[in-house]
Design a protein around this motif. Structure first.
Motif, PDB file in Angstrom:
ATOM      1  N   LYS A 401       0.818  -1.212   0.000  1.00 37.51           N
ATOM      2  CA  LYS A 401       0.000   0.000   0.000  1.00 37.51           C
ATOM      3  C   LYS A 401       0.856   1.268   0.000  1.00 37.51           C
ATOM      4  O   LYS A 401       0.366   2.348  -0.321  1.00 37.51           O
ATOM      5  N   ASN A 402       2.150   1.164   0.367  1.00 36.17           N
ATOM      6  CA  ASN A 402       3.026   2.343   0.371  1.00 36.17           C
ATOM      7  C   ASN A 402       3.584   2.644  -1.005  1.00 36.17           C
ATOM      8  O   ASN A 402       3.992   3.772  -1.291  1.00 36.17           O
ATOM      9  N   TYR A 404       3.991   3.674  -4.721  1.00 37.10           N
ATOM     10  CA  TYR A 404       3.242   4.566  -5.608  1.00 37.10           C
ATOM     11  C   TYR A 404       3.839   4.466  -7.017  1.00 37.10           C
ATOM     12  O   TYR A 404       4.954   3.952  -7.207  1.00 37.10           O
ATOM     13  N   SER A 406       4.943   6.450 -10.368  1.00 30.83           N
ATOM     14  CA  SER A 406       5.295   7.767 -10.907  1.00 30.83           C
ATOM     15  C   SER A 406       5.724   7.624 -12.360  1.00 30.83           C
ATOM     16  O   SER A 406       6.735   6.978 -12.657  1.00 30.83           O
ATOM     17  N   ASN A 410       7.109   1.867 -10.774  1.00 28.86           N
ATOM     18  CA  ASN A 410       6.862   1.579  -9.360  1.00 28.86           C
ATOM     19  C   ASN A 410       7.953   2.192  -8.496  1.00 28.86           C
ATOM     20  O   ASN A 410       9.148   2.010  -8.772  1.00 28.86           O
ATOM     21  N   ILE A 432       6.086   9.517   1.135  1.00 24.06           N
ATOM     22  CA  ILE A 432       4.760   9.078   0.680  1.00 24.06           C
ATOM     23  C   ILE A 432       4.552   9.551  -0.751  1.00 24.06           C
ATOM     24  O   ILE A 432       5.209  10.494  -1.212  1.00 24.06           O
ATOM     25  N   GLY A 433       3.640   8.902  -1.457  1.00 18.91           N
ATOM     26  CA  GLY A 433       3.259   9.339  -2.792  1.00 18.91           C
ATOM     27  C   GLY A 433       2.139  10.360  -2.699  1.00 18.91           C
ATOM     28  O   GLY A 433       1.186  10.176  -1.935  1.00 18.91           O
ATOM     29  N   GLU A 441       1.699  10.447  -9.753  1.00 21.73           N
ATOM     30  CA  GLU A 441       2.140  10.559  -8.360  1.00 21.73           C
ATOM     31  C   GLU A 441       3.630  10.881  -8.330  1.00 21.73           C
ATOM     32  O   GLU A 441       4.383  10.485  -9.225  1.00 21.73           O
ATOM     33  N   GLY A 443       6.962  11.556  -5.197  1.00 22.43           N
ATOM     34  CA  GLY A 443       7.308  11.357  -3.800  1.00 22.43           C
ATOM     35  C   GLY A 443       7.444  12.670  -3.040  1.00 22.43           C
ATOM     36  O   GLY A 443       7.887  13.678  -3.593  1.00 22.43           O
TER      37      GLY A 443
END
Length: 508
Positions: A401-402, A404, A406, A410, A432-433, A441, A443
């Motif tokens: 789930k962490n 993201y 971009s 991944n 976090i994203g 997304e 960071g």
């Protein structure tokens, strides 16, 4: 006698041996004394209160001898213990009471005013204070000695309902069974070489599986001894490890950092310690080396409430050569690493860790939907992304789930955080994203600097350039005095997202 009743056996074998000491009150109990008390409590619960197998008994208190009395009572009777987190907000506590529906609750006096604000408290049949339970424990009614353990208990009957921290939504009540308890103890004992001669200081909160099932229950299964503290204090723990001649201690890296900074760190004699057992997150190399220099090896591992929690272990001899690894699976644990399509990953490939074995929960309390999503064909889906090297050592890459995405790539925040930890000015970092119009997304790094150090956003970015792929480099950096943590001392990423949006609104 039934196979779930450990205490009666140790009362026969080593009745005069000290089982537990409560530090703050200096109360001690031998195995025989503890068994007599538990017999009395079990007799009262069943014969006087009319509680039956499967009924829930909640406790709302700091770590105490009473927790262990309730645990052994559950082993004899088939009652289910629900240890509640006193650090939660009133609506969260109310939810757990409404969800678990205990017939009896034991409340520490200092928390009574808090609990009385919970609407669900009025629905509980028996509401006792800790002193009321203590009165039962000290009663000398002879009938209690005739109490017989419940012979029809099944290994899949729950002994606990353990609520997860709820950092990502509504807390889930994990069913923790007699079978899980036994096999987790076997796994732990075999990998940590626990014997009846071992001693430990235990201060992890007893509303978490780590507080119960890393040291206390395996130790008590083996007839070893524990010293119980209400809560963690670095100076107190250091002194107790010395005075109790502790052979093992369980902690998270944050605790060991605080202990290493304590005034008495240099002078305490910890020669009796075989090692520290560390979980929760990887331990940074400088801290490992600091404790190794002190003569205390570091044993790291991985676990979760739904499985074990003793899932893997990294031998202390590998603490530096395999730094960042969670080690290898414990004896009675099967593992798979699969990609999003459910296909097995080859060595070095990142995938979700799946677990199977007798320590896997049968599911979540009254939540078939979540249970079906988490356990498929007997395999528990951890939500943790891992990889395995050619020697079979496992490494956690990040929580699923962490992660993201971009620009279609991944990004695993833990990988970037690990790199940024090598920047001397950084004490703590979390990534976090966050939404981005161009890349989907990107960071965002939240950074805590070490005392006496200064750092700018540009310096963080420049440090990453050339060392990380561009899509992995955080697009923005926010400096905080401390990172928000949940009750398991893990970073609360949900709160970081709230901080991000709050900062965004304030800037507009």
């Amino acid at each position: 006698m039934i196979r779930f009743d450990w205490l009666s056996k140790w009362a026969q074998y080593s009745g005069s041996k000290q089982a537990v000491k409560e530090f703050e009150t200096d109360r001690t109990m031998t195995y025989a004394q503890l068994n007599n008390v538990v017999q009395q409590v079990a007799h009262t619960f069943i014969s006087h209160c009319g509680l039956q197998r499967g009924d829930r008994v909640a406790i709302f208190a700091e770590n105490s001898l009473e927790h262990l009395i309730l645990f052994f009572t559950a082993q004899k009777t088939g009652l289910i213990i629900v240890p509640l987190n006193f650090r939660l907000a009133i609506p969260e506590i109310d939810f757990q009471l409404r969800d678990a529906r205990p017939r009896l609750i034991i409340i520490e006096d200092k928390f009574r005013a808090t609990l009385e604000q919970c609407v669900s408290l009025k629905q509980i049949e028996f509401v006792w204070s800790v002193p009321e339970l203590q009165d039962v424990c000290s009663s000398k009614k002879s009938a209690a000695q005739d109490f017989s353990p419940h012979h029809s208990l099944h290994e899949d009957d729950p002994v606990f309902i353990l609520y997860t921290s709820g950092s990502t939504g509504v807390p889930k009540g994990v069913l923790y069974t007699h079978k899980m308890l036994f096999w987790n103890s076997i796994n732990t004992t075999m990998r940590l070489d626990i014997t009846s001669d071992d001693r430990s200081v235990s201060c992890m909160p007893l509303f978490h599986t780590g507080g119960w099932n890393v040291v206390p229950t395996p130790f008590l299964h083996r007839g070893a001894s524990i010293c119980l503290l209400k809560s963690f204090n670095a100076e107190t723990v250091l002194r107790l490890l010395q005075d109790e001649r502790a052979t093992m201690f369980v902690a998270v890296p944050t605790m060991l950092q605080m202990m290493a900074q304590a005034k008495s760190f240099a002078e305490v004699d910890l020669a009796a310690l075989r090692y520290f057992v560390i979980g929760g997150e990887p331990m940074p190399l400088p801290l490992i080396e600091q404790w190794h220099h002190k003569g205390v090896p570091i044993r790291q591992g991985y676990g979760l409430t739904e499985v074990g929690p003793s899932v893997t272990s990294l031998h202390q001899d590998d603490a530096i050569t395999k730094m960042g690894s969670i080690g290898k699976p414990n004896f009675y644990i099967d593992t798979q690493i699969v990609n999003e399509a459910g296909q097995a990953q080859s060595s070095g490939g990142v995938g979700e860790l799946l677990l199977k074995g007798p320590t896997v929960t049968p599911g979540y309390w009254q939540n078939q939907e979540l249970t079906a999503a988490a356990i498929v064909d007997g395999w528990f889906h951890t939500g943790d992304l891992v990889k395995q090297d050619q020697e079979g050592y496992l490494f956690v890459v990040d929580r699923k789930k962490n992660m993201y995405i971009s620009g279609g790539e991944n990004v695993y925040p833990a990988e970037v955080e690990k790199f940024l930890h090598s920047l001397p000015a950084i004490e703590e970092v979390a990534i976090i994203g966050i939404p981005d119009e161009k890349w989907g997304e990107v960071g965002k790094a939240f950074v805590v600097t070490k005392p006496g150090f200064t750092l700018t956003e540009k310096e963080v970015s420049d440090y990453c350039l050339g060392n990380l792929a561009k899509y992995k480099i955080p697009k923005s950096v926010q400096f905080l005095s401390a990172l928000p943590k949940n009750d398991a001392a893990k970073i609360n990423r949900k709160e970081l997202l709230q901080i991000h949006y709050s900062t965004l609104n304030n800037n507009h």
